[in-house]
Design an enzyme around this catalytic site. Structure first.
Site, PDB file in Angstrom:
ATOM      1  N   CYS A  17     -16.454 -19.685 -64.514  1.00  0.00           N
ATOM      2  CA  CYS A  17     -16.885 -18.296 -64.698  1.00  0.00           C
ATOM      3  C   CYS A  17     -15.641 -17.438 -64.911  1.00  0.00           C
ATOM      4  O   CYS A  17     -14.503 -17.918 -64.808  1.00  0.00           O
ATOM      5  CB  CYS A  17     -17.648 -17.815 -63.463  1.00  0.00           C
ATOM      6  SG  CYS A  17     -16.642 -17.838 -61.949  1.00  0.00           S
ATOM      7  N   CYS A 101     -11.846 -12.509 -56.823  1.00  0.00           N
ATOM      8  CA  CYS A 101     -12.758 -12.201 -57.928  1.00  0.00           C
ATOM      9  C   CYS A 101     -13.199 -10.743 -57.823  1.00  0.00           C
ATOM     10  O   CYS A 101     -13.585 -10.292 -56.739  1.00  0.00           O
ATOM     11  CB  CYS A 101     -13.971 -13.117 -57.864  1.00  0.00           C
ATOM     12  SG  CYS A 101     -15.250 -12.687 -59.076  1.00  0.00           S
ATOM     13  N   HIS A 129     -17.461 -20.090 -44.772  1.00  0.00           N
ATOM     14  CA  HIS A 129     -17.029 -20.059 -46.175  1.00  0.00           C
ATOM     15  C   HIS A 129     -15.929 -19.019 -46.328  1.00  0.00           C
ATOM     16  O   HIS A 129     -16.008 -17.925 -45.753  1.00  0.00           O
ATOM     17  CB  HIS A 129     -18.223 -19.715 -47.080  1.00  0.00           C
ATOM     18  CG  HIS A 129     -17.921 -19.899 -48.541  1.00  0.00           C
ATOM     19  ND1 HIS A 129     -17.246 -18.949 -49.270  1.00  0.00           N
ATOM     20  CD2 HIS A 129     -18.180 -20.925 -49.391  1.00  0.00           C
ATOM     21  CE1 HIS A 129     -17.113 -19.377 -50.522  1.00  0.00           C
ATOM     22  NE2 HIS A 129     -17.673 -20.575 -50.616  1.00  0.00           N
ATOM     23  N   GLU A 131     -15.193 -16.918 -48.567  1.00  0.00           N
ATOM     24  CA  GLU A 131     -15.640 -15.605 -49.028  1.00  0.00           C
ATOM     25  C   GLU A 131     -16.244 -14.795 -47.883  1.00  0.00           C
ATOM     26  O   GLU A 131     -16.011 -13.591 -47.761  1.00  0.00           O
ATOM     27  CB  GLU A 131     -16.663 -15.744 -50.162  1.00  0.00           C
ATOM     28  CG  GLU A 131     -17.076 -14.390 -50.735  1.00  0.00           C
ATOM     29  CD  GLU A 131     -18.169 -14.493 -51.784  1.00  0.00           C
ATOM     30  OE1 GLU A 131     -18.988 -13.559 -51.872  1.00  0.00           O
ATOM     31  OE2 GLU A 131     -18.208 -15.503 -52.524  1.00  0.00           O
ATOM     32  N   SER A 228     -17.740 -26.419 -52.655  1.00  0.00           N
ATOM     33  CA  SER A 228     -18.156 -25.346 -53.563  1.00  0.00           C
ATOM     34  C   SER A 228     -19.592 -24.916 -53.277  1.00  0.00           C
ATOM     35  O   SER A 228     -20.539 -25.665 -53.531  1.00  0.00           O
ATOM     36  CB  SER A 228     -18.041 -25.813 -55.022  1.00  0.00           C
ATOM     37  OG  SER A 228     -18.682 -24.920 -55.896  1.00  0.00           O
ATOM     38  N   SER A 229     -19.750 -23.705 -52.771  1.00  0.00           N
ATOM     39  CA  SER A 229     -21.085 -23.197 -52.427  1.00  0.00           C
ATOM     40  C   SER A 229     -21.990 -23.145 -53.647  1.00  0.00           C
ATOM     41  O   SER A 229     -23.133 -23.601 -53.608  1.00  0.00           O
ATOM     42  CB  SER A 229     -20.965 -21.810 -51.795  1.00  0.00           C
ATOM     43  OG  SER A 229     -22.232 -21.238 -51.566  1.00  0.00           O
ATOM     44  N   ASN A 230     -21.481 -22.595 -54.757  1.00  0.00           N
ATOM     45  CA  ASN A 230     -22.364 -22.427 -55.920  1.00  0.00           C
ATOM     46  C   ASN A 230     -22.779 -23.770 -56.502  1.00  0.00           C
ATOM     47  O   ASN A 230     -23.887 -23.920 -57.002  1.00  0.00           O
ATOM     48  CB  ASN A 230     -21.704 -21.517 -56.971  1.00  0.00           C
ATOM     49  CG  ASN A 230     -20.662 -22.217 -57.803  1.00  0.00           C
ATOM     50  OD1 ASN A 230     -20.959 -22.873 -58.791  1.00  0.00           O
ATOM     51  ND2 ASN A 230     -19.401 -22.081 -57.404  1.00  0.00           N
TER      52      ASN A 230
END
Length: 316
Positions: A17, A101, A129, A131, A228-230
């Protein structure tokens, strides 16, 4: 010997992304500007292949700031950091570049706005996490309550039910988050919501592509890291959307080819921090074993880009 036929449904959008692209470019530009080594606090993005390539260029990955010498630049990861981290870098007179980000930074700004307005803040996300740690670290301890599940949403007891707000981690399952939000809005009709959806466009787009193609897939593979969460959410979305089986793999070398027994249609995508060469590597591994047909499934076109921090353009 005739190869068995295999249709590969290839999701688009997939892979990197704009925030991941920007974070990787920041490390590369920092190495160009200051030379090696450049230190990076935490994995710049959650993908070991990306980390190893940057290590080869001279990046040194550490867990905490106190592992960095004061005479070398340090980059903060795309997931964001608590406010205490840049404050400590300033105290030590370090050169640092923030690769957070911009869509994560937007959540930070929202949380601070709610805090200044005197609201109690709920963060929907996953404990531990990076983030989530970064977002909760924008405000004093206790200012943000973390909600991970529907059960948490039902159990949450605010000090003032008429004066709360929620923000979310940017890489969550769109559907799971919608369920939690619905519970909170049912319990607290006046809860303040984000001006714009916190779950980022790339997470949403990748999940929508998977939903569009999962039905009819005998096996669905998502390329991405266990951290990786996503990427992990894409595995779940594929299974929920109709894929008979759904798995996360770091690369083609992690595939167990016994999984392909009886598989005629394979779904394939990649998380937002997985490079495209891993996708092509898996397709090549399939081509070596099967007579493949690749069918692209395109549900959106992404044109988002983010500017690099000004410090990279300034004279040394």
């Amino acid at each position: 010997m005739t190869k068995r036929s295999l249709e590969i449904r290839l999701a688009a959008p997939r892979g990197f992304c704009a925030g991941v692209d920007r974070a990787i470019q920041i490390v590369e530009e920092a190495l160009t500007k200051w030379g090696a080594p450049v230190y990076v606090r935490h994995e710049i993005v959650h993908n070991q292949h990306v980390v190893q390539r940057l290590e080869g260029l001279g990046a040194v990955f550490v867990e905490e700031l106190d592992e960095c010498p004061t005479d070398r630049p340090v980059v903060f990861s795309a997931h964001g950091v608590p406010k205490a981290v840049p404050a400590e870098a300033d105290r030590r007179n370090m050169i640092y570049v923030d690769a957070t980000c911009p869509l994560v930074s937007k959540v930070h700004v929202e949380a601070e706005r709610h805090y200044r307005a005197g609201r109690e803040i709920v963060l929907i996300g996953h404990a531990g996490h990076p983030e989530v740690i970064g977002t909760m670290g924008q405000l004093p301890d206790g200012a943000i309550s973390l909600i991970e599940t529907d059960e948490d949403a039902y159990a949450f007891q605010p000090q003032d039910p008429a004066n709360i707000a929620f923000v979310t981690q940017t890489t969550l399952s769109v559907d799971d988050t919608a369920d939690i939000v619905a519970i909170l809005q049912q319990r607290f009709p006046g809860i303040s919501t984000p001006h714009k959806e916190d779950i980022c466009y790339a997470t949403t787009n990748r999940q929508e592509a998977v939903k569009a193609m999962a039905t009819g897939c005998d096996l669905f593979l998502t390329i991405g890291a266990e951290t990786s969460s996503n990427s992990k959410r894409l595995v779940e979305v594929a299974k929920r959307a109709g894929a008979k089986d759904s798995k996360l793999v770091a690369s083609a070398s992690d595939v167990n080819w016994d999984w392909f027994d009886g598989v005629e249609t394979l779904g394939l995508t990649a998380g937002a921090s997985a490079p495209e060469d891993l996708v092509q590597g898996l397709i090549a591994a399939c081509r070596a074993r099967f007579d493949i047909t690749v069918t692209p499934f395109t549900t959106a076109t992404e044109t988002v880009t983010f500017k690099l921090p000004r410090v990279l353009a300034e004279e040394v």
